[in-house]
Structures are given as structure tokens and as C-alpha cells.
Motif scaffolding. Structure first.
Motif, PDB file in Angstrom:
ATOM      1  N   ALA A 106     108.802  12.358 101.999  1.00  0.00           N
ATOM      2  CA  ALA A 106     107.836  12.743 100.965  1.00  0.00           C
ATOM      3  C   ALA A 106     106.395  12.631 101.458  1.00  0.00           C
ATOM      4  O   ALA A 106     105.512  13.335 100.979  1.00  0.00           O
ATOM      5  CB  ALA A 106     108.038  11.876  99.729  1.00  0.00           C
ATOM      6  N   ASP A 149     102.280  16.705 101.721  1.00  0.00           N
ATOM      7  CA  ASP A 149     100.860  17.003 101.617  1.00  0.00           C
ATOM      8  C   ASP A 149     100.391  17.796 102.833  1.00  0.00           C
ATOM      9  O   ASP A 149      99.786  18.860 102.707  1.00  0.00           O
ATOM     10  CB  ASP A 149     100.094  15.681 101.476  1.00  0.00           C
ATOM     11  CG  ASP A 149      98.620  15.919 101.269  1.00  0.00           C
ATOM     12  OD1 ASP A 149      98.288  16.650 100.333  1.00  0.00           O
ATOM     13  OD2 ASP A 149      97.821  15.387 102.049  1.00  0.00           O
ATOM     14  N   PHE A 174     110.867  18.817  93.016  1.00  0.00           N
ATOM     15  CA  PHE A 174     109.936  18.069  92.171  1.00  0.00           C
ATOM     16  C   PHE A 174     109.088  17.079  92.954  1.00  0.00           C
ATOM     17  O   PHE A 174     107.994  16.739  92.564  1.00  0.00           O
ATOM     18  CB  PHE A 174     110.699  17.340  91.060  1.00  0.00           C
ATOM     19  CG  PHE A 174     111.617  16.254  91.556  1.00  0.00           C
ATOM     20  CD1 PHE A 174     111.145  14.962  91.728  1.00  0.00           C
ATOM     21  CD2 PHE A 174     112.949  16.509  91.852  1.00  0.00           C
ATOM     22  CE1 PHE A 174     111.977  13.954  92.191  1.00  0.00           C
ATOM     23  CE2 PHE A 174     113.790  15.516  92.317  1.00  0.00           C
ATOM     24  CZ  PHE A 174     113.298  14.232  92.486  1.00  0.00           C
ATOM     25  N   ALA A 175     109.608  16.614  94.106  1.00  0.00           N
ATOM     26  CA  ALA A 175     108.884  15.572  94.850  1.00  0.00           C
ATOM     27  C   ALA A 175     107.561  16.081  95.405  1.00  0.00           C
ATOM     28  O   ALA A 175     106.712  15.309  95.831  1.00  0.00           O
ATOM     29  CB  ALA A 175     109.761  15.042  95.981  1.00  0.00           C
ATOM     30  N   GLN A 176     107.374  17.411  95.405  1.00  0.00           N
ATOM     31  CA  GLN A 176     106.140  17.959  95.952  1.00  0.00           C
ATOM     32  C   GLN A 176     105.029  18.049  94.909  1.00  0.00           C
ATOM     33  O   GLN A 176     103.910  18.455  95.236  1.00  0.00           O
ATOM     34  CB  GLN A 176     106.398  19.357  96.538  1.00  0.00           C
ATOM     35  CG  GLN A 176     107.474  19.355  97.597  1.00  0.00           C
ATOM     36  CD  GLN A 176     107.360  20.550  98.523  1.00  0.00           C
ATOM     37  OE1 GLN A 176     106.282  21.008  98.831  1.00  0.00           O
ATOM     38  NE2 GLN A 176     108.496  21.048  98.971  1.00  0.00           N
ATOM     39  N   ASP A 207     103.211  15.826  93.271  1.00  0.00           N
ATOM     40  CA  ASP A 207     102.020  14.987  93.497  1.00  0.00           C
ATOM     41  C   ASP A 207     101.107  15.603  94.547  1.00  0.00           C
ATOM     42  O   ASP A 207      99.902  15.728  94.348  1.00  0.00           O
ATOM     43  CB  ASP A 207     102.434  13.588  93.967  1.00  0.00           C
ATOM     44  CG  ASP A 207     103.017  12.775  92.836  1.00  0.00           C
ATOM     45  OD1 ASP A 207     102.843  13.190  91.669  1.00  0.00           O
ATOM     46  OD2 ASP A 207     103.638  11.738  93.116  1.00  0.00           O
ATOM     47  N   GLY A 216      97.209  17.662  94.156  1.00  0.00           N
ATOM     48  CA  GLY A 216      95.999  17.391  94.926  1.00  0.00           C
ATOM     49  C   GLY A 216      95.513  18.615  95.680  1.00  0.00           C
ATOM     50  O   GLY A 216      94.314  18.863  95.778  1.00  0.00           O
ATOM     51  N   ASN A 217      96.453  19.408  96.194  1.00  0.00           N
ATOM     52  CA  ASN A 217      96.070  20.519  97.055  1.00  0.00           C
ATOM     53  C   ASN A 217      95.644  21.772  96.293  1.00  0.00           C
ATOM     54  O   ASN A 217      94.777  22.505  96.759  1.00  0.00           O
ATOM     55  CB  ASN A 217      97.236  20.886  97.985  1.00  0.00           C
ATOM     56  CG  ASN A 217      97.360  19.920  99.140  1.00  0.00           C
ATOM     57  OD1 ASN A 217      96.350  19.371  99.599  1.00  0.00           O
ATOM     58  ND2 ASN A 217      98.564  19.693  99.610  1.00  0.00           N
TER      59      ASN A 217
END
Lengths: 411, 350
Positions: free
Chosen positions: B78, B82, B102-104, B106, B110-111
């Protein structure tokens, strides 16, 4: 044949610093050449839309392009238009370099004391968590803004160093007082670190706003700040200040080895434990002290991973600690060499990502290319170390106090 | 002599540089497609024969219909999401970046504001940014369907392919990847479906802790088959689920696949796969790409693909499907309609 081999070894052992650098560069080119052929040939077995048709085969991968991405992509493609020094590719390279300097130093310190610390990864993991938790909780008390930056960052790094150092001291104590092999204990403590941090995280510190296993973020002012004007932008997760700190630490360790009695005792313990003991070094204390220092350096690596890269601690820490072993070996365990080796690793890791987005070459093949480069560059050093063992340099000369290693000054 | 050598070196260097410049633009480039798509997969990686491969299928289908090329990365953990998203966004060459899993979420939240001109899509999570299109699925509804099927079959004497049920015990199992709200919603739907079919049936569940731990999936499922007398196990665990199929084959029991029709994607296990809870990740990817090609990409919107939209469905196994009794199939079809009509309320939380 045997004479010939001995001659080659002697030649390697007796190589001057300049010659060793030249050998490394030549090895780099040889690795690129071999890897290039490999890339080209494997392209013949892939399918693609635009390839080079040659004698009935279609070759999909262009080795030139792959190495262009690997080396120049890591610098942000300086030959293309619109290049600026503070680009994302270079930031990634230097970020990796910074983190690997800490990890490499951690391994090198233990190595020089004659201890194989495979546990840098674990020390980095617990140190990083300690940093994140300390900063998140201390941020509630400490005022924000500039004061927060000045207080929280040193505090966080200190917490990482202390916890990492403590975690490194455990195998040190086990080795010194229980005669437990440090290779085995440090490897096992890596698993313990992963398990314990995951449990602590889900028990107390999990970010309630996220599905991913991670701590709450540290406040923005507690992340390593960027230099105004010449620095990299905040979103690139890299700060020149951190690199400067890593380089300073590297020089500090080199100075510790070369100019202090502690460093002298540490090196002697590594080279000739019996002689060190005879000379009045407390072997047990030295084992614990060097492992603690090694662990603390790993913990600092974790602290910077938290404060510079993600701004929080995440489960599944990348394998910085294990890469640190390779960095240290490549550098011949010399602190200054760690800087150069870490930069090479930084280029390879950042360039690999550039290959991933810029070409169709699969990541496995990129891993092979990086591995080849490391292998080729490390091999001459490896044989030199081997040669040193069997055919010490200048046996006809009088023995020197530093054990014939030549000291750090000329490395 | 020295001068000759120097000249030789200079000549070689010049030729080398020219060669590099000439070759770099040559073959091996992505070609000049109209649309370029960057794929960032979930940590299970490609070759999971389910979630990630479905997403890839979507972009491959799109490539057949449009002038399109794509590039993909498979982050190992994970913490790499980013950077992987940013690598694509930073290059500026991509018309759409697909974030699978779903883990992406966060990393993407931000991106996305950082690259406002860049189109993103995310599967299985909602990121509320103007340049992100979010796709979520009605997993509980689909899981209810296969749960209903499992609940009906576990009480019957049913043997087909390499498996058979255990009519003396009404126990079915669920193997999840990691404990997260999304995977738990699979379990919640499945349990509700089993209970709808048979109030006395018991559901045993286990979370392996990863999406690419085949051995862990196998031992978890084996424990269910052997020790807890389960006869049908449903998995929502990516590649970990392959282990569930292995265990089913070893024990002569049944399993239910997830994400795509796993009796087709894993023909070796077709003799134990009763059905699959298909999640049309490929449709989501395809439709997002289509909208980019047609210049009507609607960022900031969330699309929910449930039973009604056929975003999720119960698909019977390729080999065993024909042997499942028709009255069971009829009942499952009835509950599907009942869910769509709102007569059955499917829980999404445990």
C-alpha cells in the motif's frame, strides 16, 4: 592456473582507490551490455504492436530506451525539453538515496564491528512507528507553526533512534551475554517487529478515517520542511535538508571510525576480536554498543521514512533495511562508500519506476537489470575482500596498526 | 599514440551519444495512440484470475475497440500506491489513470487535487474530487445471491464434478482477504443470503490477512471443510482464493468464486466451482475509457453498479452449472428480482 588466479587477486588487492573506481565503472558498463542483450532477446518473446522486425522475429524491447529511462529517467530526463533540476524523478532518486544512507550506515556499523545485522529492517519498522506515534501525540501539546517544526522533528527522529536503538540492543545483549548468533536473532526479530507493530497499530493507533492499515497523519508542520527557492516542492516527498542530515551523519560515522577511540575499538573488535580484548576492549559492551548504534541508525531511517515520505506510518514498510545490506556490501562497509552505493540504488529504484511508466518492459525484467548492475559492481569488491583474506596486501611491508585495511581516509 | 587514443575515445563517445539519441526514439515506444491509459493495480497483482485481471480485461477490451495503448504497474504494498499514481500523473502522457481497489483511495485523494488536469478513476471506493470518477459495486447484493444458492444446496444431497455436499450438516464457509469494510460487506451479504435460504444454516468465516496468500487460503478453507463440516466455501480474497479451490478439490467439496467467472478463468478448478459472484470491473474500466475517448468523462461522479445494472451477478459454473437443480436456480432468480424490487433488504455491514 593457480598462479594466474593468485596474480589477479594480488592485482585486485593492491588496486589503488582510483583503480577501484575505474573497475566499478567498467563493471557498470559490462552489466549494461549484458543486460541490454538480455532485454533485447526477451523482447523477441513478447508481443507488441510496434517492434523491430529482424529475420522473422519481432523484438519488442529497445535496450537503448530501457537504459535511457533507467539512468536519465532517474534524473528526470535532462536531455528533453522543459527540464528543471527540482523534478519528480530526481526527487525520487534522492529520497531513496537519503533513506538508504541511513539503512546502509546501520548495516555498515555492525559489519565493521564484526556483527551481521540483518535486522535493520525490523529496527526501521519499530523506529518509524515510534516516530509517528510520538509526533502525533506530542503535536497535541506542542504549539504549531515554526516552533512545532523545530520541536517535533528532532523529537520524532530522537524517538525513532531510541526505539530503533533499543530494538537493535536486544540481539546485541543476546549475543554478548547469551552467545546467541546475531544473524538468527536479528532475522527473527524482523518478523517480530512486523507482527508487533501491526498488532499495536490495530490495537491503539489505527487511523479511524482510513481503510488502510496506517497511523493518523502527523501535522503538516511536523514533516521535514523544504528549503525555500532551491528546494523540491512539498508534494515530491523529498527534502534537501534530510539529504544534508544523512550526509552529515555519514561523515560523522566516518569520523567516528577514523578519529575516535570508540571507533578504533569497534573496528579492532571486528578485525581481530582477540587482539581487541587483549588491548582492553570490553567485548560484551562493544557488541551491545555497536548493535545499539546500528539499531539507532536504522530507527532514524524509519523516522525519516515517516516524516519525509508519507507523513504517517504505514504497515508493509518497503524493504529499505534489506536493501541497506546490499548498499553496505557494495560500499565495502565504508561509511563514505555507503553514500555512493545508496545513490546508485536510488538511481536504480527511481529509474525502474521510470521504465515502468515509459516502456512496456515488465517489472520483473527491470529487477533483473538492477540485479545485474549490483552484481557486476559488487563482484570486484567481493573478490577484493576475498583476496584480502587469503593474500593480504603488501605482506612484505611492516604490519600497520589499522590491520592493513588502509584506513578510511583513502577510501 | 596518446593522441590517437584520445581521438578514438572522443569519436566513440560522439558515436555512442548519437546512437543513443537515434535509438531512443525508435522501436519499443508506445506508438502514437490517441488515448493512453495508466493502470495501477491492487496489491494482489496480475494473474490473480479475479479482481486485477478483470480490470485488465476491461482495458484490453477497450483497446480492441479504440485507438488506445496502456501501461500498467503492480505495486507490491500500500505504501507504493502514492508513487505509482504519481509516476503516471507526473509524465502527463496519460488521458486516464485507473486506480484499482479501495486501498488506493487515500493516495488518490492526495494526488487528485495535485493534478487537476488529470483524469482518474477508482474502483471500489469513492474519492470526491472533480477529476475522479468513482465506481462502486453492489457486493452485498451479489454475495446475497451466492449465499442464497449455498444455503439452498448445503441441505440437499448434491454431487457433481469432483465435489459433493454434506446433507447432514448445514454449514457453509466464507474466506476473506483482509478485514475491511468492503470485504466485510461481502460476508454480510453472503450471510444474509444463507439465512434467507435456511435459518438454521451456519456460516463459518475466516480472514487470511492478504490477497495473494494462496497457501493461507488453502489452510483456512481446509479447516472449514475438515473440522467444521462446511461443504461450500465462498471466497472474496483475490489470489488467496485459488487456495480455497485447491482445498475444495482435495476435500471433494464445493467453492464459489468471486469477481469473474472463475470456472472459466481457472478451468483446472471448474469441477468444484459451483458459481461465481461476478463483479463487472471490466465494464467499469471500459465505460470510463469510452467516456474519455468520447470526450465526455464525468469527473466527480460516483457510479454504483448493483444487481439491476448487472454490475454484480451470480454466474453458475461452466462445468457444474447445468447440474444444479432447476428449482434451486428458480429460487435464486426470484430473490434476485426481489432485491431489485426492494422487497429484500440486503445488509452491507456485519
Amino acid at each position: 592456473m593457480r598462479d594466474r588466479l593468485a596474480e589477479v587477486l594480488d592485482r585486485l588487492v593492491g588496486a589503488s582507490a582510483l583503480e577501484r573506481v575505474l573497475i566499478s565503472v567498467a563493471a557498470l558498463f559490462a552489466a549494461v551490455l549484458v543486460g541490454g542483450v538480455l532485454v533485447f532477446v526477451s523482447g523477441g518473446f513478447a508481443t507488441c504492436r510496434t517492434g523491430l522486425d529482424l529475420a522473422g522475429w519481432t523484438f519488442c524491447y529497445n535496450p537503448m530506451q530501457v537504459y535511457y529511462e533507467l539512468f536519465l529517467g532517474a534524473l528526470g530526463h535532462p536531455l528533453e525539453g522543459g527540464w528543471q533540476l527540482t523534478n519528480f524523478g530526481l526527487a525520487t532518486t534522492l529520497q531513496r538515496t537519503t533513506l538508504l544512507i541511513f539503512a546502509g550506515l546501520s548495516v555498515a556499523v555492525a559489519f565493521r564491528a564484526g556483527l551481521l545485522n540483518i535486522g535493520t529492517q525490523g529496527q526501521l519498522v519499530v523506529g518509524g512507528l515510534a516516530t509517528a506515534v510520538t509526533v502525533v501525540y506530542a503535536a497535541a501539546i506542542v504549539p504549531g507553526g515554526f516552533i512545532g517544526t523545530v520541536v517535533l522533528i528532532p523529537l520524532g527522529v530522537f524517538a525513532g533512534a531510541v526505539v530503533g536503538g533499543f530494538y537493535g540492543a536486544i540481539p546485541g545483549v543476546l549475543k554478548a551475554y547469551g552467545d546467541a548468533n546475531e544473524v538468527i536473532t536479528t532475522i527473527m526479530l524482523n518478523f517480530v517487529a512486523t507482527g508487533v507493530t501491526a498488532t499495536i497499530l490495530s490495537w491503539q493507533f489505527q487511523d479511524p478515517n482510513s481503510n488502510n492499515p496506517q497511523t493518523r497523519p502527523v501535522p503538516e508542520y511536523a514533516e521535514i520542511p523544504n528549503l525555500p527557492l532551491i528546494g523540491f516542492s512539498g508534494r515530491m516527498d523529498f527534502s534537501l535538508l534530510a539529504l544534508a542530515f544523512a550526509v552529515a551523519l555519514m561523515i560523522g560515522i566516518a569520523w567516528l571510525f577514523a578519529r575516535t577511540s570508540f571507533g578504533y575499538e569497534l573496528r579492532t573488535s571486528g578485525l581481530q576480536p582477540e587482539a581487541a580484548a587483549y588491548g582492553g576492549v570490553d567485548e560484551r559492551r562493544m557488541t551491545v554498543a555497536s548493535m545499539t548504534l546500528s539499531g539507532a541508525l536504522g530507527g532514524i531511517g524509519g523516522a525519516f521514512w515517516v516524516l519525509m515520505v508519507h507523513g504517517r506510518w504505514l504497515e508493509n514498510v518497503p524493504s529499505l533495511g534489506f536493501d541497506g545490506i546490499a548498499v553496505s556490501v557494495l560500499a565495502g562497509n565504508s561509511p563514505v562508500g555507503v553514500g555512493a552505493a545508496a545513490f546508485l540504488f536510488g538511481v536504480l529504484q527511481s529509474g525502474s519506476r521510470s521504465i515502468g511508466t515509459g516502456t512496456d518492459v515488465p517489472p520483473e525484467l527491470v529487477g533483473i537489470l538492477s540485479g545485474l548492475i549490483i552484481l557486476f559492481v559488487a563482484m570486484p569488491e567481493f573478490f577484493r575482500m576475498l583476496g584480502l583474506r587469503f593474500r593480504p596486501a603488501g605482506t612484505s611491508q611492516p604490519a600497520r596498526a589499522d590491520g592493513g585495511e588502509g584506513g578510511d581516509v583513502d577510501e | 599514440m596518446v593522441r590517437d587514443r584520445r581521438r578514438f575515445l572522443q569519436g566513440t563517445a560522439a558515436a555512442g551519444l548519437a546512437g543513443i539519441a537515434g535509438c531512443v526514439g525508435g522501436f519499443g515506444d508506445e506508438g502514437s495512440s490517441d488515448v493512453r491509459v495508466g493502470m495501477v493495480y491492487a496489491t494482489g497483482g496480475l494473474g490473480d484470475d479475479s479482481f486485477n485481471d478483470m480490470a485488465r480485461q476491461g482495458v484490453v477490451n477497450a483497446r480492441e475497440d479504440f485507438d488506445l495503448s496502456f501501461n500498467e504497474t503492480e505495486p507490491g504494498s500500500a505504501s507504493e500506491f502514492d508513487g505509482a499514481q504519481r509516476d503516471f500523473a507526473e509524465s502527463g502522457d496519460y488521458d486516464l489513470i485507473t486506480c484499482v481497489g479501495f486501498a488506493q483511495a487515500d493516495a488518490l485523494s492526495g494526488n487528485a487535487p495535485e493534478y487537476p488536469e488529470q483524469n482518474f478513476m477508482i474502483i471500489d471506493s469513492v474519492v470526491e474530487e472533480d477529476n475522479v470518477r468513482s465506481y462502486v459495486f453492489g457486493e452485498p447484493e451479489g454475495s446475497f445471491q451466492v449465499g442464497h444458492l449455498a444455503g439452498l444446496l448445503t441441505d440437499q444431497e448434491f454431487a457433481a464434478g469432483a465435489g459433493e455436499t454434506n446433507p447432514d450438516e448445514s454449514v457453509v464457509g466464507f474466506v476473506g482477504g483482509v478485514e475491511s469494510p468492503l470485504i466485510e460487506s461481502f460476508q454480510a451479504g453472503f450471510e444474509a443470503g444463507v439465512e434467507y435460504a435456511n435459518e438454521d444454516a451456519e456460516v463459518v468465516s475466516s480472514y487470511v490477512g492478504g490477497f495473494n496468500d494462496t497457501a493461507g487460503g488453502q489452510s483456512a478453507a481446509r479447516a472449514m471443510y475438515q473440522d467444521q463440516n462446511a461443504d461450500i466455501v465462498f471466497h472474496a480474497a483475490g489470489r488467496t482464493g485459488i487456495g480455497v479451490f485447491q482445498a475444495a478439490q482435495d476435500e471433494g467439496r464445493f467453492a464459489i468464486g468471486v469477481d469473474d467467472d472463475q470456472s472459466v478463468s481457472n478451468p483446472d478448478f471448474a469441477d468444484v466451482i459451483l458459481a461465481s459472484m461476478v463483479k463487472r470491473v471490466d465494464t467499469a474500466v471500459y465505460s470510463a475509457i469510452e467516456s474519455v475517448v468520447n470526450d465526455n468523462f464525468a469527473g466527480g461522479e460516483t457510479e454504483t453498479l448493483g444487481l439491476e445494472e448487472e454490475g454484480v451477478a451470480n454466474v453458475y459454473g461452466d462445468e457444474l452449472g447445468d447440474e444444479i437443480p432447476q428449482d434451486v436456480k428458480d429460487q435464486v432468480a426470484e430473490s434476485r428480482q426481489a432485491i431489485i424490487d426492494g422487497e429484500i433488504d440486503v445488509p452491507s455491514e456485519l
